[in-house]
Design an enzyme around this catalytic site. Structure first.
Site, PDB file in Angstrom:
ATOM      1  N   SER A 175      45.272  33.685  46.797  1.00 30.79           N
ATOM      2  CA  SER A 175      44.297  33.677  45.698  1.00 30.79           C
ATOM      3  C   SER A 175      43.554  32.354  45.565  1.00 30.79           C
ATOM      4  CB  SER A 175      45.015  33.988  44.384  1.00 30.79           C
ATOM      5  OG  SER A 175      44.121  33.890  43.294  1.00 30.79           O
ATOM      6  N   GLY A 204      43.706  52.331  45.053  1.00 27.79           N
ATOM      7  CA  GLY A 204      44.370  51.580  43.991  1.00 27.79           C
ATOM      8  C   GLY A 204      43.420  51.168  42.886  1.00 27.79           C
ATOM      9  N   GLY A 205      43.830  50.131  42.114  1.00 32.06           N
ATOM     10  CA  GLY A 205      43.028  49.686  40.984  1.00 32.06           C
ATOM     11  C   GLY A 205      41.667  49.163  41.371  1.00 32.06           C
ATOM     12  N   ASN A 216      42.084  44.281  34.954  1.00 34.57           N
ATOM     13  CA  ASN A 216      42.190  43.045  35.738  1.00 34.57           C
ATOM     14  C   ASN A 216      42.086  41.794  34.865  1.00 34.57           C
ATOM     15  OD1 ASN A 216      39.262  43.108  35.324  1.00 34.57           O
ATOM     16  ND2 ASN A 216      39.153  41.594  36.966  1.00 34.57           N
ATOM     17  N   THR A 224      46.160  41.196  39.279  1.00 34.93           N
ATOM     18  CA  THR A 224      45.799  41.639  40.618  1.00 34.93           C
ATOM     19  C   THR A 224      46.872  42.565  41.170  1.00 34.93           C
ATOM     20  OG1 THR A 224      44.935  40.899  42.764  1.00 34.93           O
ATOM     21  CG2 THR A 224      46.827  39.688  41.870  1.00 34.93           C
ATOM     22  N   GLY A 266      41.002  53.010  50.393  1.00 34.71           N
ATOM     23  CA  GLY A 266      42.040  52.662  49.434  1.00 34.71           C
ATOM     24  C   GLY A 266      41.839  53.394  48.123  1.00 34.71           C
ATOM     25  N   GLY A 288      34.448  39.445  49.438  1.00 38.78           N
ATOM     26  CA  GLY A 288      34.534  39.616  48.000  1.00 38.78           C
ATOM     27  C   GLY A 288      34.433  38.346  47.176  1.00 38.78           C
ATOM     28  N   LYS A 292      47.391  46.312  38.388  1.00 39.04           N
ATOM     29  CA  LYS A 292      46.205  46.637  37.598  1.00 39.04           C
ATOM     30  C   LYS A 292      46.363  47.929  36.801  1.00 39.04           C
ATOM     31  CE  LYS A 292      42.870  44.130  40.452  1.00 39.04           C
ATOM     32  NZ  LYS A 292      41.568  44.173  41.141  1.00 39.04           N
ATOM     33  N   SER A 302      41.794  32.017  42.648  1.00 41.78           N
ATOM     34  CA  SER A 302      41.517  32.005  41.214  1.00 41.78           C
ATOM     35  C   SER A 302      41.903  30.680  40.564  1.00 41.78           C
ATOM     36  CB  SER A 302      42.258  33.150  40.519  1.00 41.78           C
ATOM     37  OG  SER A 302      41.756  34.398  40.939  1.00 41.78           O
TER      38      SER A 302
END
Length: 248
Positions: free
Chosen positions: A14, A128-129, A86, A61, A126, A228, A65, A16
């Site tokens: 990450s 997922g969330g 998120n 994450t 995918g 991303g 989520k 972040s």
């Protein structure tokens, strides 16, 4: 001290913490900090909250989520619409409110990626969330799509069903899976890469590494690619607004 952070299972990939630490420095917010909180299961969240009483906001994450919902007081319309959280807002009266800023981040980033005359369909890799946020954004933009997963009982397609014709008809391919994330950079979703062309657009929600194996295989045939990172920045700024009471 105002404390913020990210919860997930594995967070060594990450950016972040770096993003928000640099943001705090640029705003001279010496009493702000951002931490990474790896949770083996989401059931560890209450203990984390007790241990960190100064928490003012969290990002969420993979793979929590959707699993974080039972621990929230309520969900905002953005999260309800997407079906995934998120961003968690901590209110002054002790409530935890779940939001989703991934959808806005992806939607705005995708707009700057596609050509103005793009009229194709999309494959969302995918379920997922992250996939749920992408699906809402695609619907907002009027782009038809199929979800692709390993689950033969899922609502969309499996990877084995991706024929050359389907690949030709779906010029936008979005990876929402963690396949290819650092340090497992050799991995990539199992799509038939030999059917890609220079007409394709490959968008990877992964931003570490900067160029994933998924992107490299698209670039090899002249496809347009994007990671991303811009989505991360947009959704982070939206989360910051929520944590500071600028979004309701």
């Amino acid at each position: 001290m105002r404390e913020f952070g990210l919860i997930g299972r594995t967070l060594r990939h990450s950016f972040s913490q770096t993003y928000f630490t640099q943001k705090f420095d640029s705003l001279n917010l010496a009493d702000h900090q951002y931490e990474l909180f790896e949770l083996v299961t989401i059931d560890e969240l209450p203990a984390l909250l007790s241990k960190h009483p100064d928490l003012c906001g969290l990002n969420v994450t993979i793979p929590y989520k959707e699993k974080v919902w039972p621990f929230l007081t309520k969900v905002a319309p953005s999260a309800a619409r997407v079906g995934a959280v998120n961003t968690i807002e901590f209110t002054s009266d002790g409530r935890l409110i779940g939001h989703n800023t991934d959808m806005v981040g992806f939607r705005d980033s995708l707009r700057s990626f596609l050509s103005a005359d793009f009229r194709g369909r999309a494959l969302v890799l995918g379920s997922g969330g992250g996939s749920k946020a992408v699906e809402v954004a695609l619907r907002d933009l009027g782009i038809g799509y199929w979800v692709v997963s390993r689950n033969p009982l899922g609502p969309g397609l499996t990877y084995d069903e991706l024929t050359p014709e389907i690949m030709r008809e779906h010029l936008l391919i979005i990876n929402t899976t963690p396949l290819g994330t650092f340090p497992d950079v050799q991995e990539c979703p199992p799509i038939p890469y030999n059917t890609l062309s220079s007409q394709h657009y490959l968008y990877d929600l992964i931003y570490n590494p900067r160029e994933t194996e998924f992107m490299k295989r698209g670039q090899a045939v002249g496809a347009q690619t994007k990671n991303g990172f811009e989505m991360l920045c947009i959704q982070a700024e939206e989360a910051w607004k929520i944590w500071n009471g600028e979004v309701r």
